[in-house]
Design a protein around this motif. Structure first.
Motif, PDB file in Angstrom:
ATOM      1  N   ILE A  84       4.228  13.858  -9.209  1.00  0.00           N
ATOM      2  CA  ILE A  84       5.255  14.846  -9.263  1.00  0.00           C
ATOM      3  C   ILE A  84       5.706  14.837 -10.597  1.00  0.00           C
ATOM      4  O   ILE A  84       6.077  16.191 -11.021  1.00  0.00           O
ATOM      5  N   GLY A  85       6.041  13.776 -11.132  1.00  0.00           N
ATOM      6  CA  GLY A  85       6.389  13.816 -12.668  1.00  0.00           C
ATOM      7  C   GLY A  85       5.434  14.553 -13.718  1.00  0.00           C
ATOM      8  O   GLY A  85       5.871  15.554 -14.657  1.00  0.00           O
ATOM      9  N   ALA A  86       4.220  14.631 -13.570  1.00  0.00           N
ATOM     10  CA  ALA A  86       3.278  15.147 -14.371  1.00  0.00           C
ATOM     11  C   ALA A  86       3.371  16.456 -13.942  1.00  0.00           C
ATOM     12  O   ALA A  86       2.935  17.341 -14.982  1.00  0.00           O
ATOM     13  N   VAL A  87       3.304  17.048 -12.748  1.00  0.00           N
ATOM     14  CA  VAL A  87       3.279  18.536 -12.428  1.00  0.00           C
ATOM     15  C   VAL A  87       4.571  19.131 -13.018  1.00  0.00           C
ATOM     16  O   VAL A  87       4.373  20.160 -13.461  1.00  0.00           O
ATOM     17  N   TYR A  88       5.753  18.684 -12.557  1.00  0.00           N
ATOM     18  CA  TYR A  88       6.885  19.319 -12.804  1.00  0.00           C
ATOM     19  C   TYR A  88       7.693  18.800 -14.186  1.00  0.00           C
ATOM     20  O   TYR A  88       8.512  19.679 -14.633  1.00  0.00           O
ATOM     21  N   GLY A  89       7.536  17.684 -14.663  1.00  0.00           N
ATOM     22  CA  GLY A  89       8.513  17.188 -15.858  1.00  0.00           C
ATOM     23  C   GLY A  89       9.745  17.035 -15.532  1.00  0.00           C
ATOM     24  O   GLY A  89      10.113  17.252 -14.449  1.00  0.00           O
ATOM     25  N   ALA A  90      10.660  16.429 -16.355  1.00  0.00           N
ATOM     26  CA  ALA A  90      11.907  15.905 -16.059  1.00  0.00           C
ATOM     27  C   ALA A  90      12.731  17.231 -16.371  1.00  0.00           C
ATOM     28  O   ALA A  90      13.090  17.479 -17.856  1.00  0.00           O
ATOM     29  N   GLY A  91      13.166  18.497 -15.591  1.00  0.00           N
ATOM     30  CA  GLY A  91      13.542  19.560 -16.119  1.00  0.00           C
ATOM     31  C   GLY A  91      14.520  20.006 -14.966  1.00  0.00           C
ATOM     32  O   GLY A  91      14.728  19.321 -13.858  1.00  0.00           O
ATOM     33  N   PRO A  92      14.962  21.352 -14.794  1.00  0.00           N
ATOM     34  CA  PRO A  92      15.748  21.756 -13.983  1.00  0.00           C
ATOM     35  C   PRO A  92      15.260  21.957 -12.661  1.00  0.00           C
ATOM     36  O   PRO A  92      15.964  21.765 -11.417  1.00  0.00           O
ATOM     37  N   GLU A  93      14.143  22.181 -12.435  1.00  0.00           N
ATOM     38  CA  GLU A  93      13.303  22.320 -11.074  1.00  0.00           C
ATOM     39  C   GLU A  93      13.407  21.043 -10.707  1.00  0.00           C
ATOM     40  O   GLU A  93      13.803  20.911  -9.380  1.00  0.00           O
ATOM     41  N   GLY A 147       6.233  19.740   1.841  1.00  0.00           N
ATOM     42  CA  GLY A 147       5.645  18.515   2.058  1.00  0.00           C
ATOM     43  C   GLY A 147       6.518  17.486   2.566  1.00  0.00           C
ATOM     44  O   GLY A 147       5.934  16.663   3.362  1.00  0.00           O
ATOM     45  N   PHE A 148       7.813  17.382   1.974  1.00  0.00           N
ATOM     46  CA  PHE A 148       8.537  16.485   2.737  1.00  0.00           C
ATOM     47  C   PHE A 148       8.825  16.630   4.067  1.00  0.00           C
ATOM     48  O   PHE A 148       8.792  15.585   4.816  1.00  0.00           O
ATOM     49  N   ALA A 184       0.676  -1.274   0.151  1.00  0.00           N
ATOM     50  CA  ALA A 184       0.155  -0.064   0.071  1.00  0.00           C
ATOM     51  C   ALA A 184       0.892   1.254  -0.104  1.00  0.00           C
ATOM     52  O   ALA A 184       0.651   2.265  -0.846  1.00  0.00           O
ATOM     53  N   SER A 185       2.001   1.283   0.859  1.00  0.00           N
ATOM     54  CA  SER A 185       2.725   2.392   0.882  1.00  0.00           C
ATOM     55  C   SER A 185       3.513   2.373  -0.332  1.00  0.00           C
ATOM     56  O   SER A 185       3.648   3.758  -0.768  1.00  0.00           O
ATOM     57  N   THR A 186       4.056   1.418  -0.899  1.00  0.00           N
ATOM     58  CA  THR A 186       4.717   1.389  -2.006  1.00  0.00           C
ATOM     59  C   THR A 186       4.143   1.841  -3.530  1.00  0.00           C
ATOM     60  O   THR A 186       4.614   2.881  -4.040  1.00  0.00           O
ATOM     61  N   LEU A 187       2.802   1.352  -3.502  1.00  0.00           N
ATOM     62  CA  LEU A 187       1.930   1.876  -4.660  1.00  0.00           C
ATOM     63  C   LEU A 187       1.509   3.433  -4.348  1.00  0.00           C
ATOM     64  O   LEU A 187       1.551   4.080  -5.372  1.00  0.00           O
ATOM     65  N   LEU A 188       1.393   3.820  -3.250  1.00  0.00           N
ATOM     66  CA  LEU A 188       1.335   5.217  -3.050  1.00  0.00           C
ATOM     67  C   LEU A 188       2.319   6.207  -3.552  1.00  0.00           C
ATOM     68  O   LEU A 188       2.347   7.318  -3.599  1.00  0.00           O
ATOM     69  N   GLY A 189       3.630   5.648  -3.100  1.00  0.00           N
ATOM     70  CA  GLY A 189       4.963   6.134  -3.372  1.00  0.00           C
ATOM     71  C   GLY A 189       5.028   6.372  -4.858  1.00  0.00           C
ATOM     72  O   GLY A 189       5.542   7.052  -5.268  1.00  0.00           O
ATOM     73  N   LEU A 190       4.585   5.251  -5.618  1.00  0.00           N
ATOM     74  CA  LEU A 190       4.699   5.434  -7.059  1.00  0.00           C
ATOM     75  C   LEU A 190       3.582   6.409  -7.683  1.00  0.00           C
ATOM     76  O   LEU A 190       4.232   7.069  -8.414  1.00  0.00           O
ATOM     77  N   ALA A 191       2.618   6.346  -7.039  1.00  0.00           N
ATOM     78  CA  ALA A 191       1.573   7.420  -7.454  1.00  0.00           C
ATOM     79  C   ALA A 191       1.977   8.885  -7.095  1.00  0.00           C
ATOM     80  O   ALA A 191       1.889   9.856  -7.859  1.00  0.00           O
ATOM     81  N   ILE A 219       1.663  13.951  -2.242  1.00  0.00           N
ATOM     82  CA  ILE A 219       0.740  13.980  -3.480  1.00  0.00           C
ATOM     83  C   ILE A 219      -0.010  15.248  -3.483  1.00  0.00           C
ATOM     84  O   ILE A 219      -0.349  16.135  -4.384  1.00  0.00           O
ATOM     85  N   ALA A 220      -0.521  15.581  -2.020  1.00  0.00           N
ATOM     86  CA  ALA A 220      -1.268  16.739  -2.059  1.00  0.00           C
ATOM     87  C   ALA A 220      -0.429  17.913  -2.193  1.00  0.00           C
ATOM     88  O   ALA A 220      -1.067  18.868  -2.929  1.00  0.00           O
ATOM     89  N   ALA A 221       0.845  18.069  -1.714  1.00  0.00           N
ATOM     90  CA  ALA A 221       1.691  19.214  -1.972  1.00  0.00           C
ATOM     91  C   ALA A 221       1.927  19.421  -3.438  1.00  0.00           C
ATOM     92  O   ALA A 221       1.662  20.676  -3.947  1.00  0.00           O
ATOM     93  N   ALA A 222       2.214  18.097  -4.021  1.00  0.00           N
ATOM     94  CA  ALA A 222       2.492  18.617  -5.563  1.00  0.00           C
ATOM     95  C   ALA A 222       1.321  19.041  -6.402  1.00  0.00           C
ATOM     96  O   ALA A 222       1.434  20.010  -7.106  1.00  0.00           O
TER      97      ALA A 222
END
Length: 534
Positions: free
Chosen positions: A41-50, A201-202, A29-36, A183-186
């Motif tokens: 995070i990837g969808a919001v920020y993308g693979a970029g400098p930020e 959030g961290f 449960a924790s791991t799948l939430l970690g993947l989510a 997830i909420a923070a992102a």
């Protein structure tokens, strides 16, 4: 899995098989939430400098200062597990643990303040490729995330304390509130406040993880006190383990730090690709290796004086690891692209990011088996009182990783960094197995060689069969990591991955049956435990 694992309840007595299954189920449960979390995070920020800057800041906190907390938490387990095994009735407390907890929190708290004041030059050191605004953002994020240092240390130590008493549920679920908060923070604050929302959030999520350790401490009735008696015998035993444990556990953490430092000199998004690629490797590693080690380490510590018991636990731990992870490794190599696309290919995480991450996954994948075997053997070494051997091996592995990064990254880019990490972990696994056998007779070397030999042979056959199917003209989608097919849909790629998974699993399981391999019991016991709900 052992005589200690007969199923008896009580202090220091638990079934490793049932505990591992419980931890796996709860950790899922924790791991799948970690993947989510990573998907969001990837969808919001993308693979970029930020996001690269955030990962560097996270690495400084988690990998450098967090490494100390992790080393201390592993060091307390042998002492506390033996004390817990001898308890009858109410826990009277663990004075050595109390001193270790107090000293660790004070030292890491002060270290966090000092590193925060020097965040600028420190982040420049660990990310030499950053400059200008990206370097400033990384330093700011580092200062924010260092606030979580004491929270992370307290979490790790309390989790080790309750696990040594045979309680695993709460520590297995600690990632649930953390990931929900991230997830909420992102998703809620990321679009407006940028990557700073992740850092805040961290810190909040780390506080939630710590809170998850308090209920089992109260339920067991463990008295905790702030103590600074540095001459306490229990603390001295723990303290003697910390330096070698620190170096011994650094083979993965320092490798990650070096990977990100060298990755900062490559194209933008390279650090994100490497981090997200390792995240997919970490998924089965968490569900199989970590879940197995949670109950196995206290069992090894309690059985340290009985070498036959230690050999049995190591043998069965390696059998589970190798049998489960070999076909998963083959699948990750063959179907890296659709798996990455399915997991992360959303929002701002574009096609180039998917391609780079899939390349990292394909080169990281062989490290999965080596990582699992190494962790089991290293825990056995610590349990029998040998902390020196893992240290020597870890240093050699880190040297190989650094040299590999510097030599291969300019030639192969992301693939070169991943390949160097894999090579260092393979070396560490082989040397640790040999040393545990040579110095302590803690490994049945002939049995281990047979297990790994069969895994390599059957894995090669499964790889060949899977590759042949992936290259067939009727195969849906394109599975090669660095050769995306623009005309292939994501659903077609996933369907192709499912077909490959079926072929790989069929070849591997059939091979075990035809060879009458001893590790067939892993499959039978897993099915039996699931069927009986144990």
């Amino acid at each position: 899995m052992s005589r200690r694992g007969s199923g008896a309840e009580g202090p220091g007595r638990f079934s490793v098989s049932r505990a591992a299954l419980l931890v796996t189920a709860l950790t899922a449960a924790s791991t799948l939430l970690g993947l989510a979390r990573d998907v969001v995070i990837g969808a919001v920020y993308g693979a970029g400098p930020e996001l690269d800057a955030y990962l560097v800041a996270q690495g400084l906190m988690s990998i450098v200062l967090g490494l100390v907390a992790d080393a201390v938490s592993r060091s307390v387990t042998p002492r506390v597990a033996r004390e817990a095994a001898g308890e009858s009735g109410q826990c009277r407390g663990h004075r050595g643990f109390d001193v270790a907890l107090t000293v660790t929190l004070v030292v890491l708290g002060l270290a966090g303040v000092i590193v925060g004041l020097l965040a600028g030059p420190v982040t420049s050191l660990i990310a030499p490729g950053f400059s200008g605004e990206q370097a400033d953002v990384a330093a700011t994020l580092t200062r924010v995330m260092l606030l979580a240092t004491v929270l992370v240390a307290g979490t790790d130590l309390l989790a080790s304390l309750v696990q040594a008493h045979g309680r695993f549920a709460w520590s297995s679920l600690e990632g649930v509130p953390f990931n929900i908060i991230m997830i909420a923070a992102a998703s809620l604050f990321g679009p407006q406040h940028g990557v700073v929302a992740l850092a805040v959030g961290f810190v909040i999520g780390s506080g939630a993880r710590l809170a998850m350790q308090l209920p089992p401490v109260r339920r067991i009735g463990i008295p905790l006190r702030a103590r600074v008696n540095l001459r306490d015998p229990g603390f001295l035993e723990i303290a003697r383990l910390v330096p070698p444990m620190l170096v011994g556990t650094a083979v993965v953490n320092v490798n990650t730090l070096v990977d990100r430092a060298v990755g900062s000199t490559l194209q933008e998004g390279a650090i994100t690709a490497l981090s997200y690629g390792w995240r997919l490797i970490h998924l089965p590693e968490t569900l199989v290796i970590t879940a197995l080690l949670v109950p196995l380490y206290p069992a090894l510590s309690a059985a340290a004086s009985d070498r036959s018991e230690v050999r049995g636990l190591v043998r069965q731990g390696m059998a589970v690891t190798v049998t489960v992870l070999t076909p998963l490794t083959v699948l990750l190599v063959l179907a890296a692209r659709p798996l990455v696309d399915l997991a992360f290919g959303h929002g701002a995480f574009d096609a180039q990011a998917v391609t780079d991450t899939a390349l990292a996954v394909a080169w990281y994948a062989p490290a999965l088996i080596a990582l699992g075997c190494r962790q089991i053997v290293v825990r056995a070494s610590y349990a029998v009182g040998d902390a020196a051997s893992p240290v020597v091996v870890a240093v050699l592995a880190m040297v190989l990783n650094v040299a590999g990064d510097l030599l291969l990254a300019p030639i192969m880019g992301i693939a070169g960094i991943a390949a160097a990490t894999t090579a260092s972990l393979v070396l560490a696994a082989v040397l640790n197995i040999w040393l545990l056998h040579r110095r302590h007779r803690g490994v049945d070397l002939r049995g281990a060689a047979g297990l790994l030999g069969r895994a390599l042979g059957l894995g090669a056959l499964a790889l060949a069969a899977g590759y042949a199917v992936s290259a067939a003209s009727w195969m849906p989608g394109n599975l090669m990591p660095a050769q995306p097919d623009a005309g292939a849909s994501a659903s077609a790629g996933v369907l192709g991955a499912v077909v490959i998974a079926a072929v790989v699993a069929a070849v591997y399981v059939l091979g075990l049956i035809l060879l009458r391999a001893p590790e067939r019991w892993v499959l039978a016991r897993g099915v039996n435990l699931l069927r009986r709900g144990r």
